[in-house]
Scaffold this motif. Sequence first.
Motif, PDB file in Angstrom:
ATOM      1  N   ILE A  72       0.841  -1.193   0.000  1.00 31.52           N
ATOM      2  CA  ILE A  72       0.000   0.000   0.000  1.00 31.52           C
ATOM      3  C   ILE A  72       0.875   1.240   0.000  1.00 31.52           C
ATOM      4  CG2 ILE A  72      -0.247   0.043   2.520  1.00 31.52           C
ATOM      5  CD1 ILE A  72      -3.198   0.968   2.003  1.00 31.52           C
ATOM      6  N   ASN A  73       0.446   2.226  -0.760  1.00 32.90           N
ATOM      7  CA  ASN A  73       1.096   3.528  -0.766  1.00 32.90           C
ATOM      8  C   ASN A  73       0.110   4.546  -0.226  1.00 32.90           C
ATOM      9  OD1 ASN A  73       3.752   3.122  -2.180  1.00 32.90           O
ATOM     10  ND2 ASN A  73       2.361   2.225  -3.672  1.00 32.90           N
ATOM     11  N   TYR A  74       0.522   5.265   0.812  1.00 36.49           N
ATOM     12  CA  TYR A  74      -0.273   6.336   1.398  1.00 36.49           C
ATOM     13  C   TYR A  74       0.169   7.634   0.718  1.00 36.49           C
ATOM     14  CZ  TYR A  74      -1.189   2.787   4.911  1.00 36.49           C
ATOM     15  OH  TYR A  74      -1.555   1.627   5.552  1.00 36.49           O
ATOM     16  N   LEU A  75      -0.724   8.234  -0.041  1.00 38.61           N
ATOM     17  CA  LEU A  75      -0.360   9.372  -0.875  1.00 38.61           C
ATOM     18  C   LEU A  75      -0.742  10.718  -0.272  1.00 38.61           C
ATOM     19  CD1 LEU A  75      -1.406   7.714  -4.220  1.00 38.61           C
ATOM     20  CD2 LEU A  75       0.879   7.835  -3.200  1.00 38.61           C
ATOM     21  N   ARG A  76      -1.827  10.751   0.473  1.00 35.49           N
ATOM     22  CA  ARG A  76      -2.222  11.976   1.170  1.00 35.49           C
ATOM     23  C   ARG A  76      -3.169  11.617   2.299  1.00 35.49           C
ATOM     24  NH1 ARG A  76      -3.766  13.459  -3.958  1.00 35.49           N
ATOM     25  NH2 ARG A  76      -2.556  15.361  -3.725  1.00 35.49           N
ATOM     26  N   ALA A  77      -3.393  12.568   3.172  1.00 33.73           N
ATOM     27  CA  ALA A  77      -4.227  12.331   4.356  1.00 33.73           C
ATOM     28  C   ALA A  77      -5.713  12.405   4.011  1.00 33.73           C
ATOM     29  CB  ALA A  77      -3.896  13.350   5.444  1.00 33.73           C
ATOM     30  N   ALA A  78      -6.491  11.605   4.730  1.00 30.95           N
ATOM     31  CA  ALA A  78      -7.950  11.731   4.720  1.00 30.95           C
ATOM     32  C   ALA A  78      -8.337  12.285   6.086  1.00 30.95           C
ATOM     33  CB  ALA A  78      -8.607  10.375   4.470  1.00 30.95           C
ATOM     34  N   HIS A  79      -9.443  13.022   6.130  1.00 29.03           N
ATOM     35  CA  HIS A  79      -9.813  13.751   7.336  1.00 29.03           C
ATOM     36  C   HIS A  79     -11.228  13.415   7.784  1.00 29.03           C
ATOM     37  CE1 HIS A  79      -6.191  16.088   6.646  1.00 29.03           C
ATOM     38  NE2 HIS A  79      -6.583  16.227   5.390  1.00 29.03           N
ATOM     39  N   LEU A  80     -11.505  13.739   9.033  1.00 23.74           N
ATOM     40  CA  LEU A  80     -12.833  13.539   9.616  1.00 23.74           C
ATOM     41  C   LEU A  80     -13.900  14.133   8.702  1.00 23.74           C
ATOM     42  CD1 LEU A  80     -14.470  12.597  12.101  1.00 23.74           C
ATOM     43  CD2 LEU A  80     -14.185  14.914  13.015  1.00 23.74           C
ATOM     44  N   GLY A  81     -14.912  13.333   8.401  1.00 25.41           N
ATOM     45  CA  GLY A  81     -16.017  13.784   7.568  1.00 25.41           C
ATOM     46  C   GLY A  81     -15.830  13.544   6.081  1.00 25.41           C
ATOM     47  N   ASP A  82     -14.611  13.238   5.654  1.00 21.27           N
ATOM     48  CA  ASP A  82     -14.397  12.939   4.234  1.00 21.27           C
ATOM     49  C   ASP A  82     -15.211  11.711   3.835  1.00 21.27           C
ATOM     50  OD1 ASP A  82     -12.552  14.990   3.984  1.00 21.27           O
ATOM     51  OD2 ASP A  82     -10.808  13.676   3.737  1.00 21.27           O
ATOM     52  N   VAL A  83     -15.808  11.764   2.677  1.00 23.96           N
ATOM     53  CA  VAL A  83     -16.448  10.584   2.096  1.00 23.96           C
ATOM     54  C   VAL A  83     -15.419   9.955   1.167  1.00 23.96           C
ATOM     55  CG1 VAL A  83     -18.306   9.699   0.642  1.00 23.96           C
ATOM     56  CG2 VAL A  83     -18.759  11.551   2.279  1.00 23.96           C
ATOM     57  N   LEU A  84     -15.068   8.713   1.471  1.00 23.16           N
ATOM     58  CA  LEU A  84     -14.055   8.003   0.707  1.00 23.16           C
ATOM     59  C   LEU A  84     -14.712   6.987  -0.226  1.00 23.16           C
ATOM     60  CD1 LEU A  84     -11.462   7.272   3.540  1.00 23.16           C
ATOM     61  CD2 LEU A  84     -11.580   9.253   1.994  1.00 23.16           C
ATOM     62  N   THR A  85     -14.204   6.925  -1.431  1.00 23.98           N
ATOM     63  CA  THR A  85     -14.620   5.903  -2.381  1.00 23.98           C
ATOM     64  C   THR A  85     -13.498   4.879  -2.459  1.00 23.98           C
ATOM     65  OG1 THR A  85     -15.948   7.466  -3.650  1.00 23.98           O
ATOM     66  CG2 THR A  85     -15.284   5.439  -4.777  1.00 23.98           C
ATOM     67  N   VAL A  86     -13.846   3.630  -2.177  1.00 27.55           N
ATOM     68  CA  VAL A  86     -12.882   2.529  -2.208  1.00 27.55           C
ATOM     69  C   VAL A  86     -13.245   1.667  -3.403  1.00 27.55           C
ATOM     70  CG1 VAL A  86     -11.807   0.675  -0.894  1.00 27.55           C
ATOM     71  CG2 VAL A  86     -12.885   2.594   0.316  1.00 27.55           C
ATOM     72  N   GLU A  87     -12.313   1.571  -4.362  1.00 29.25           N
ATOM     73  CA  GLU A  87     -12.577   0.809  -5.578  1.00 29.25           C
ATOM     74  C   GLU A  87     -11.570  -0.311  -5.709  1.00 29.25           C
ATOM     75  OE1 GLU A  87     -13.301   1.422 -10.364  1.00 29.25           O
ATOM     76  OE2 GLU A  87     -12.684   3.140  -9.147  1.00 29.25           O
ATOM     77  N   GLY A  88     -12.066  -1.521  -5.907  1.00 24.46           N
ATOM     78  CA  GLY A  88     -11.212  -2.678  -6.116  1.00 24.46           C
ATOM     79  C   GLY A  88     -11.511  -3.312  -7.461  1.00 24.46           C
ATOM     80  N   ARG A  89     -10.442  -3.670  -8.161  1.00 23.63           N
ATOM     81  CA  ARG A  89     -10.598  -4.286  -9.482  1.00 23.63           C
ATOM     82  C   ARG A  89      -9.603  -5.440  -9.613  1.00 23.63           C
ATOM     83  NH1 ARG A  89     -12.871  -2.118 -13.989  1.00 23.63           N
ATOM     84  NH2 ARG A  89     -12.807  -0.025 -13.118  1.00 23.63           N
ATOM     85  N   CYS A  90     -10.087  -6.603 -10.036  1.00 23.07           N
ATOM     86  CA  CYS A  90      -9.225  -7.758 -10.242  1.00 23.07           C
ATOM     87  C   CYS A  90      -8.423  -7.561 -11.524  1.00 23.07           C
ATOM     88  CB  CYS A  90     -10.054  -9.034 -10.340  1.00 23.07           C
ATOM     89  SG  CYS A  90      -9.043 -10.518 -10.526  1.00 23.07           S
ATOM     90  N   ILE A  91      -7.104  -7.689 -11.399  1.00 19.36           N
ATOM     91  CA  ILE A  91      -6.255  -7.570 -12.585  1.00 19.36           C
ATOM     92  C   ILE A  91      -5.641  -8.918 -12.976  1.00 19.36           C
ATOM     93  CG2 ILE A  91      -5.791  -5.127 -12.197  1.00 19.36           C
ATOM     94  CD1 ILE A  91      -2.947  -6.032 -11.267  1.00 19.36           C
ATOM     95  N   HIS A  92      -5.793  -9.915 -12.094  1.00 20.41           N
ATOM     96  CA  HIS A  92      -5.372 -11.294 -12.408  1.00 20.41           C
ATOM     97  C   HIS A  92      -6.359 -12.232 -11.717  1.00 20.41           C
ATOM     98  CE1 HIS A  92      -3.067 -14.963 -12.887  1.00 20.41           C
ATOM     99  NE2 HIS A  92      -3.124 -15.141 -11.579  1.00 20.41           N
ATOM    100  N   ASN A  93      -7.062 -13.010 -12.517  1.00 16.20           N
ATOM    101  CA  ASN A  93      -8.079 -13.922 -11.995  1.00 16.20           C
ATOM    102  C   ASN A  93      -7.615 -15.362 -12.191  1.00 16.20           C
ATOM    103  OD1 ASN A  93     -10.430 -15.005 -11.015  1.00 16.20           O
ATOM    104  ND2 ASN A  93     -11.629 -14.570 -12.850  1.00 16.20           N
ATOM    105  N   GLY A  94      -6.611 -15.757 -11.409  1.00 13.08           N
ATOM    106  CA  GLY A  94      -6.080 -17.105 -11.515  1.00 13.08           C
ATOM    107  C   GLY A  94      -6.884 -18.123 -10.736  1.00 13.08           C
ATOM    108  N   ARG A  95      -6.532 -19.387 -10.925  1.00 18.97           N
ATOM    109  CA  ARG A  95      -7.219 -20.478 -10.232  1.00 18.97           C
ATOM    110  C   ARG A  95      -6.895 -20.488  -8.743  1.00 18.97           C
ATOM    111  NH1 ARG A  95      -5.607 -25.352  -8.945  1.00 18.97           N
ATOM    112  NH2 ARG A  95      -3.711 -25.220 -10.178  1.00 18.97           N
ATOM    113  N   THR A  96      -5.639 -20.194  -8.383  1.00 26.12           N
ATOM    114  CA  THR A  96      -5.217 -20.253  -6.978  1.00 26.12           C
ATOM    115  C   THR A  96      -4.916 -18.887  -6.377  1.00 26.12           C
ATOM    116  OG1 THR A  96      -2.906 -20.626  -7.604  1.00 26.12           O
ATOM    117  CG2 THR A  96      -4.282 -22.580  -7.203  1.00 26.12           C
TER     118      THR A  96
END
Length: 129
Positions: A72-96
């Motif tokens: 993980i890279n922390y790029l800037r601070a988030a603050h009280l009351g901020d609405v955060l959007t968390v987006e996850g995307r699969c870039i490798h869908n292997g069997r294991t």
Amino acid sequence: MDILLHEIRVFENYEVKKAEAGHIIVDTKVVDGSLNYYGNAHGGYLFTLCDQISGLVSRSLGANAVTLQSNINYLRAAHLGDVLTVEGRCIHNGRTTKIVDTVVANDKGDVITKASFTMFVTDKPAGDA
């Protein structure tokens, strides 16, 4: 020296914005229990947001999985009351293994964190054939 630890709260509030195979987007608001001693969103809070979403992305592909490795890279601070959007995307869908990239951005569109998770597939969810 006094040692005082406090509980870090994650996903006290959230709204699923998108849930499709290999792609999950969730909004959540930073609350008092999400903060570190400096009044910013705690790094553990931000990491847990990314980790949870990576697990959901794996489940969206029909697999139970646990975190094998992460970065993980922390790029800037988030603050009280901020609405955060968390987006996850699969870039490798292997069997294991699945590799999921996650991004956390604030309501201004500023990227807060960028992370990559290697998820180890443990089995298929109950009820799946």
